[in-house]
Design a protein around this motif. Structure first.
Motif, PDB file in Angstrom:
ATOM      1  N   ASN A  99      -2.221  19.695  18.159  1.00 21.85           N
ATOM      2  CA  ASN A  99      -1.899  20.722  19.144  1.00 21.85           C
ATOM      3  C   ASN A  99      -2.187  22.094  18.557  1.00 21.85           C
ATOM      4  O   ASN A  99      -1.748  22.399  17.447  1.00 21.85           O
ATOM      5  CB  ASN A  99      -0.436  20.637  19.572  1.00 21.85           C
ATOM      6  CG  ASN A  99      -0.187  19.450  20.471  1.00 21.85           C
ATOM      7  OD1 ASN A  99      -1.014  19.108  21.311  1.00 21.85           O
ATOM      8  ND2 ASN A  99       0.943  18.814  20.289  1.00 21.85           N
ATOM      9  N   VAL A 100      -2.927  22.901  19.326  1.00 27.16           N
ATOM     10  CA  VAL A 100      -3.290  24.242  18.890  1.00 27.16           C
ATOM     11  C   VAL A 100      -2.917  25.219  20.004  1.00 27.16           C
ATOM     12  O   VAL A 100      -3.270  25.004  21.164  1.00 27.16           O
ATOM     13  CB  VAL A 100      -4.805  24.340  18.589  1.00 27.16           C
ATOM     14  CG1 VAL A 100      -5.186  25.756  18.200  1.00 27.16           C
ATOM     15  CG2 VAL A 100      -5.194  23.363  17.498  1.00 27.16           C
ATOM     16  N   HIS A 101      -2.201  26.258  19.647  1.00 33.37           N
ATOM     17  CA  HIS A 101      -1.797  27.291  20.603  1.00 33.37           C
ATOM     18  C   HIS A 101      -2.921  28.326  20.716  1.00 33.37           C
ATOM     19  O   HIS A 101      -2.837  29.412  20.151  1.00 33.37           O
ATOM     20  CB  HIS A 101      -0.481  27.938  20.168  1.00 33.37           C
ATOM     21  CG  HIS A 101       0.655  26.972  20.085  1.00 33.37           C
ATOM     22  ND1 HIS A 101       1.385  26.593  21.182  1.00 33.37           N
ATOM     23  CD2 HIS A 101       1.162  26.281  19.041  1.00 33.37           C
ATOM     24  CE1 HIS A 101       2.295  25.719  20.825  1.00 33.37           C
ATOM     25  NE2 HIS A 101       2.184  25.510  19.522  1.00 33.37           N
ATOM     26  N   THR A 102      -3.953  27.966  21.463  1.00 30.04           N
ATOM     27  CA  THR A 102      -5.155  28.799  21.520  1.00 30.04           C
ATOM     28  C   THR A 102      -4.896  30.175  22.135  1.00 30.04           C
ATOM     29  O   THR A 102      -5.450  31.166  21.670  1.00 30.04           O
ATOM     30  CB  THR A 102      -6.281  28.082  22.278  1.00 30.04           C
ATOM     31  OG1 THR A 102      -5.807  27.657  23.562  1.00 30.04           O
ATOM     32  CG2 THR A 102      -6.791  26.879  21.503  1.00 30.04           C
ATOM     33  N   GLN A 103      -4.046  30.237  23.155  1.00 32.86           N
ATOM     34  CA  GLN A 103      -3.767  31.538  23.776  1.00 32.86           C
ATOM     35  C   GLN A 103      -3.071  32.476  22.800  1.00 32.86           C
ATOM     36  O   GLN A 103      -3.354  33.666  22.756  1.00 32.86           O
ATOM     37  CB  GLN A 103      -2.917  31.362  25.030  1.00 32.86           C
ATOM     38  CG  GLN A 103      -3.681  30.759  26.180  1.00 32.86           C
ATOM     39  CD  GLN A 103      -2.800  30.580  27.408  1.00 32.86           C
ATOM     40  OE1 GLN A 103      -1.574  30.494  27.299  1.00 32.86           O
ATOM     41  NE2 GLN A 103      -3.415  30.518  28.572  1.00 32.86           N
ATOM     42  N   GLU A 104      -2.159  31.947  22.019  1.00 28.78           N
ATOM     43  CA  GLU A 104      -1.454  32.750  21.025  1.00 28.78           C
ATOM     44  C   GLU A 104      -2.432  33.250  19.957  1.00 28.78           C
ATOM     45  O   GLU A 104      -2.396  34.418  19.564  1.00 28.78           O
ATOM     46  CB  GLU A 104      -0.353  31.902  20.394  1.00 28.78           C
ATOM     47  CG  GLU A 104       0.507  32.633  19.405  1.00 28.78           C
ATOM     48  CD  GLU A 104       1.580  31.734  18.806  1.00 28.78           C
ATOM     49  OE1 GLU A 104       2.299  32.232  17.921  1.00 28.78           O
ATOM     50  OE2 GLU A 104       1.706  30.564  19.201  1.00 28.78           O
ATOM     51  N   LEU A 105      -3.315  32.367  19.504  1.00 30.73           N
ATOM     52  CA  LEU A 105      -4.315  32.768  18.510  1.00 30.73           C
ATOM     53  C   LEU A 105      -5.231  33.851  19.078  1.00 30.73           C
ATOM     54  O   LEU A 105      -5.533  34.838  18.393  1.00 30.73           O
ATOM     55  CB  LEU A 105      -5.146  31.558  18.076  1.00 30.73           C
ATOM     56  CG  LEU A 105      -4.409  30.459  17.315  1.00 30.73           C
ATOM     57  CD1 LEU A 105      -5.331  29.267  17.091  1.00 30.73           C
ATOM     58  CD2 LEU A 105      -3.860  30.972  16.012  1.00 30.73           C
ATOM     59  N   GLN A 106      -5.657  33.675  20.321  1.00 33.30           N
ATOM     60  CA  GLN A 106      -6.525  34.674  20.964  1.00 33.30           C
ATOM     61  C   GLN A 106      -5.821  36.023  21.077  1.00 33.30           C
ATOM     62  O   GLN A 106      -6.429  37.065  20.880  1.00 33.30           O
ATOM     63  CB  GLN A 106      -6.950  34.206  22.365  1.00 33.30           C
ATOM     64  CG  GLN A 106      -7.938  33.088  22.362  1.00 33.30           C
ATOM     65  CD  GLN A 106      -9.356  33.523  22.012  1.00 33.30           C
ATOM     66  OE1 GLN A 106      -9.635  34.681  21.695  1.00 33.30           O
ATOM     67  NE2 GLN A 106     -10.262  32.573  22.043  1.00 33.30           N
ATOM     68  N   LYS A 107      -4.522  36.001  21.379  1.00 32.60           N
ATOM     69  CA  LYS A 107      -3.778  37.249  21.513  1.00 32.60           C
ATOM     70  C   LYS A 107      -3.735  38.004  20.188  1.00 32.60           C
ATOM     71  O   LYS A 107      -4.013  39.189  20.127  1.00 32.60           O
ATOM     72  CB  LYS A 107      -2.354  36.971  22.010  1.00 32.60           C
ATOM     73  CG  LYS A 107      -1.540  38.244  22.236  1.00 32.60           C
ATOM     74  CD  LYS A 107      -0.091  38.039  21.847  1.00 32.60           C
ATOM     75  CE  LYS A 107       0.724  39.296  21.873  1.00 32.60           C
ATOM     76  NZ  LYS A 107       0.311  40.325  20.944  1.00 32.60           N
ATOM     77  N   TYR A 108      -3.379  37.296  19.108  1.00 25.21           N
ATOM     78  CA  TYR A 108      -3.328  37.954  17.798  1.00 25.21           C
ATOM     79  C   TYR A 108      -4.698  38.479  17.394  1.00 25.21           C
ATOM     80  O   TYR A 108      -4.817  39.580  16.856  1.00 25.21           O
ATOM     81  CB  TYR A 108      -2.788  37.002  16.722  1.00 25.21           C
ATOM     82  CG  TYR A 108      -1.317  36.757  16.829  1.00 25.21           C
ATOM     83  CD1 TYR A 108      -0.409  37.809  16.774  1.00 25.21           C
ATOM     84  CD2 TYR A 108      -0.820  35.469  16.980  1.00 25.21           C
ATOM     85  CE1 TYR A 108       0.960  37.586  16.873  1.00 25.21           C
ATOM     86  CE2 TYR A 108       0.546  35.237  17.080  1.00 25.21           C
ATOM     87  CZ  TYR A 108       1.422  36.298  17.026  1.00 25.21           C
ATOM     88  OH  TYR A 108       2.767  36.073  17.115  1.00 25.21           O
TER      89      TYR A 108
END
Length: 183
Positions: free
Chosen positions: A43-52
């Motif tokens: 599981n990867v929190h892609t939206q969170e990574l994109q935000k940072y």
């Protein structure tokens, strides 16, 4: 006395329940994508990574003076062989954790916080991939070696900033893996 104690305990339980509901409602907005790998999924929190990443991207690109150099070529990452996704992702996370995030510095505290958040997320992804027991082929090692070779052509701080600026390639790739069940 017993009734009073019961009322206090009930109020505490009610407060804890409300706090838990609040936390859970905030967490539902943090979506993760299950990225299927050969022997498991991560599981990867892609939206969170994109935000940072988006919070620091403009500063990273503005400070990039090595326009003609690419550490992470899109074609390299897109041509990973079918059974090598797990290994490639594990080695790529390790590269970013050990070489990039550990060498990246910024005078701006917000950039450091975003970089730390990205690094922590990559550590989590790498830890979860480790459970998959990936098998690495020679071609995958060559791809990662070429990334390391491009990184070492530059001064460490310049290379770290460059690799941070190219994180969009990794994040887009991860996003695509999460959308493609055949990966």
């Amino acid at each position: 006395m017993t009734v009073l104690l019961f009322q206090v305990v009930m109020k505490m339980l009610l407060c804890c329940s409300l706090a838990l509901l609040l936390v859970l409602s905030c967490l539902k907005d943090v979506k993760s994508r299950a990225i299927p790998l050969s022997s498991c999924s991560v599981n990867v929190h892609t939206q969170e990574l994109q935000k940072y990443y988006s919070d620091i991207r403009s500063d990273l690109l503005a400070g990039d003076n090595e326009i003609g150099v690419k550490i992470l070529d899109k074609s390299l990452i897109k041509d990973v062989q079918e059974g090598q996704m797990c290994c490639f992702m594990h080695l790529l996370m390790r590269f970013y954790i050990e070489r990039v995030f550990s060498s990246y510095t910024s005078p701006q505290p917000i950039n450091q916080r975003c970089s730390s958040a990205l690094a922590n997320a990559f550590v989590t992804i790498k830890r979860d991939i480790h459970k998959c027991h990936c098998h690495c082929g020679e071609e995958t090692h060559r791809k990662i070696d070429s990334i390391h070779a491009e990184f070492t052509k530059l001064q460490v701080d310049t290379a770290a900033r460059k690799a941070m600026g190219e994180l969009n390639v990794v994040l887009e790739w991860l996003e695509g893996l999460g959308q493609n069940p055949a990966s």
